[in-house]
Design a protein around this motif. Sequence first.
Motif, PDB file in Angstrom:
ATOM      1  N   MET A 193      39.673  42.700  49.719  1.00 50.34           N
ATOM      2  CA  MET A 193      39.559  42.328  48.311  1.00 50.34           C
ATOM      3  C   MET A 193      38.181  42.595  47.724  1.00 50.34           C
ATOM      4  O   MET A 193      37.930  42.280  46.556  1.00 50.34           O
ATOM      5  CB  MET A 193      39.903  40.841  48.136  1.00 50.34           C
ATOM      6  N   SER A 194      37.285  43.166  48.527  1.00 52.18           N
ATOM      7  CA  SER A 194      35.920  43.468  48.069  1.00 52.18           C
ATOM      8  C   SER A 194      35.241  42.236  47.475  1.00 52.18           C
ATOM      9  O   SER A 194      34.598  42.298  46.425  1.00 52.18           O
ATOM     10  CB  SER A 194      35.951  44.605  47.032  1.00 52.18           C
ATOM     11  N   MET A 195      35.418  41.105  48.129  1.00 52.83           N
ATOM     12  CA  MET A 195      34.828  39.862  47.651  1.00 52.83           C
ATOM     13  C   MET A 195      34.417  39.020  48.842  1.00 52.83           C
ATOM     14  O   MET A 195      34.883  39.211  49.959  1.00 52.83           O
ATOM     15  CB  MET A 195      35.823  39.070  46.783  1.00 52.83           C
ATOM     16  N   GLU A 196      33.511  38.112  48.603  1.00 54.02           N
ATOM     17  CA  GLU A 196      33.066  37.202  49.640  1.00 54.02           C
ATOM     18  C   GLU A 196      33.961  35.954  49.640  1.00 54.02           C
ATOM     19  O   GLU A 196      34.320  35.444  48.582  1.00 54.02           O
ATOM     20  CB  GLU A 196      31.610  36.784  49.402  1.00 54.02           C
ATOM     21  N   ALA A 197      34.325  35.518  50.835  1.00 52.69           N
ATOM     22  CA  ALA A 197      35.068  34.264  50.939  1.00 52.69           C
ATOM     23  C   ALA A 197      34.158  33.124  50.513  1.00 52.69           C
ATOM     24  O   ALA A 197      32.931  33.190  50.681  1.00 52.69           O
ATOM     25  CB  ALA A 197      35.549  34.052  52.375  1.00 52.69           C
ATOM     26  N   PRO A 198      34.711  32.066  49.919  1.00 53.73           N
ATOM     27  CA  PRO A 198      33.867  30.968  49.454  1.00 53.73           C
ATOM     28  C   PRO A 198      33.073  30.339  50.584  1.00 53.73           C
ATOM     29  O   PRO A 198      33.597  30.103  51.667  1.00 53.73           O
ATOM     30  CB  PRO A 198      34.884  29.983  48.859  1.00 53.73           C
TER      31      PRO A 198
ATOM     32  N   ALA B 256      38.607  32.858  37.688  1.00 58.24           N
ATOM     33  CA  ALA B 256      38.902  31.742  36.767  1.00 58.24           C
ATOM     34  C   ALA B 256      39.511  30.605  37.584  1.00 58.24           C
ATOM     35  O   ALA B 256      38.918  30.155  38.554  1.00 58.24           O
ATOM     36  CB  ALA B 256      39.811  32.208  35.637  1.00 58.24           C
ATOM     37  N   ASP B 257      40.695  30.137  37.200  1.00 62.02           N
ATOM     38  CA  ASP B 257      41.341  29.035  37.918  1.00 62.02           C
ATOM     39  C   ASP B 257      42.496  29.524  38.773  1.00 62.02           C
ATOM     40  O   ASP B 257      43.389  28.744  39.128  1.00 62.02           O
ATOM     41  CB  ASP B 257      41.857  27.996  36.910  1.00 62.02           C
ATOM     42  N   THR B 258      42.508  30.800  39.130  1.00 59.48           N
ATOM     43  CA  THR B 258      43.599  31.350  39.919  1.00 59.48           C
ATOM     44  C   THR B 258      43.253  31.352  41.402  1.00 59.48           C
ATOM     45  O   THR B 258      42.095  31.215  41.794  1.00 59.48           O
ATOM     46  CB  THR B 258      43.935  32.786  39.474  1.00 59.48           C
ATOM     47  N   TYR B 259      44.300  31.529  42.220  1.00 59.80           N
ATOM     48  CA  TYR B 259      44.143  31.588  43.671  1.00 59.80           C
ATOM     49  C   TYR B 259      44.801  32.861  44.193  1.00 59.80           C
ATOM     50  O   TYR B 259      45.704  33.418  43.570  1.00 59.80           O
ATOM     51  CB  TYR B 259      44.817  30.380  44.344  1.00 59.80           C
ATOM     52  N   ILE B 260      44.322  33.294  45.334  1.00 62.29           N
ATOM     53  CA  ILE B 260      45.037  34.256  46.158  1.00 62.29           C
ATOM     54  C   ILE B 260      45.214  33.602  47.524  1.00 62.29           C
ATOM     55  O   ILE B 260      44.677  32.511  47.775  1.00 62.29           O
ATOM     56  CB  ILE B 260      44.295  35.596  46.265  1.00 62.29           C
TER      57      ILE B 260
ATOM     58  N   VAL C 138      42.908  30.517  48.482  1.00 63.22           N
ATOM     59  CA  VAL C 138      41.461  30.674  48.278  1.00 63.22           C
ATOM     60  C   VAL C 138      41.196  30.910  46.789  1.00 63.22           C
ATOM     61  O   VAL C 138      41.887  31.714  46.148  1.00 63.22           O
ATOM     62  CB  VAL C 138      40.935  31.864  49.101  1.00 63.22           C
ATOM     63  N   PRO C 139      40.220  30.212  46.202  1.00 60.89           N
ATOM     64  CA  PRO C 139      39.893  30.439  44.787  1.00 60.89           C
ATOM     65  C   PRO C 139      39.532  31.895  44.531  1.00 60.89           C
ATOM     66  O   PRO C 139      38.797  32.520  45.306  1.00 60.89           O
ATOM     67  CB  PRO C 139      38.692  29.509  44.552  1.00 60.89           C
ATOM     68  N   TRP C 140      40.046  32.421  43.423  1.00 60.21           N
ATOM     69  CA  TRP C 140      39.799  33.824  43.081  1.00 60.21           C
ATOM     70  C   TRP C 140      39.085  33.904  41.744  1.00 60.21           C
ATOM     71  O   TRP C 140      37.921  33.502  41.633  1.00 60.21           O
ATOM     72  CB  TRP C 140      41.116  34.594  43.085  1.00 60.21           C
TER      73      TRP C 140
END
Length: 499
Positions: free
Chosen positions: A407-412, A382-386, A378-380
């Motif tokens: 991860m306290s973030m919304e999935a794309p 900049a150009d990195t992934y997790i 999944v994009p995290w």
Amino acid sequence: MVKTVVGEEQQLKLAEDRLSQSGLSCEVGLVIGRLSSKLDRGLVFDLVQTPPNDAGDPACSLINNNYHTNKNKKGGSSSKLKQTSYSSPLLSIDADWVSEHARQVSRMLLGGMKVAGIYIWTSEISFKNSTLVLCQTVKGVAEASHFMATNLDESLLIHISYSPRRWTCRNFSVASNITSSSLRPCDFKMGKALASLQTFRCTYTFDMRLPIFYENRSSIKSLAAILRHGIANQVQELKATKALIDGKLVIDVEQCASEGLHDVEFLVPFMQNTALEACSQEEVVGVLTFRGSVCSFAYINSKEPVSQALTDIKRDILTSLQSRLDIICDEEDSESYHIASGGAESRNEISTTKLGPKLDPEFLSQQCNIAFPRRVFVPWLADTYICDYIQPSETLEVLKDHFVELMSMEAPADASGILELETEAPTLGSFAYKSFWEIAISSSSESKPTLIKRNIVNAGTGTCLEIRKTANFNIIAAVLTLVISISVGLALLFFKGSS
């Protein structure tokens, strides 16, 4: 030892703004970054808040430590009571819950990225008064998030103070005892931590054959234990590999000057199989074949040699296999708990993987499929992934809750950005190897059943477990056939030489 830490300015400023507007007196969470012993430098990419525990309580809170001094002064018939009180705010941290958060987040991080420590948002005085609990939390997080042993035994403790407002960073030696000197200050500054990363990608195909030993039927190990042993053996196999990066043989000391995505390929020596062990026929009840492919990413600083990228990829491959096995074991434990708690389903109706605690002898005569979770990227930042893992029966929708909570973030919102580079391997059903004995004895299996096959398990991205038992008289016959063939050959050579 890490002496300088560079934090990704954009992400850390966002975290600081969120904390300052939250009105919280304290907060604890994880530091996601990278520590390089070769450069004596650490990179911090983001701060991830630890969510409330199962009871809904925050992982961190402030308590007051009150001291009372009472003195009785006797004078005549009256007495005076003198009371002095002093309130000192202390941090109360649910260290076990923070460690569990670190364990699950570690599964989602790729090569070169790790849970590098913890951060704490609190006042200066409460931070100074809570050194012991902070050190214990850092140590627990480090132990929980390190799946594979590394040479680096350092973790970071970042303090974001709101009174006065400032950032400080300390280095904690995980191997040392927890004392007042366990925390060593290091330079901390904001910068472009993500911009300095280079990306490497590898697809590693593995094929393990793991014997199942037994002295008696009651001492057979669990499948989980056998698989863990096999995954550990892959460390030695990966050490023996040579690597190609973008089609060129790697020289350890060189750096990768070009930007963009770099493809890595490992070349395994011919006939290299570290999982094979010497054993007698009486000791082995079966062979577990565990095969599939793992897609791996690694991120390194542009100043580090490419050998570091290879090390990180190898560790990521092993960590990914271990994480999938842990996920299956965790789900099996929850199923067992559901049954013990009086769940509606019966044991016969539940498709269990039979991974532990011990392989049931009756299971050896059954057929059971074990499909390991697939890894998706999944994009995290900049150009990195997790990454995350989904079971064969699951869809990408399950990722949303994972990323929000962990991860306290919304999935794309757009699923097209998610990389599904691993595909499910076909399930192997009746899969048999032809041995010399089968070829030497030219008799049909219908007239002479010389081989008993039991397909027990299909594990991994595509695996199977087979048990073979050849009758003793067939082995003797095959040996005699071989001896006679060699004797006839030698006789022909002798007569040909004499003529």
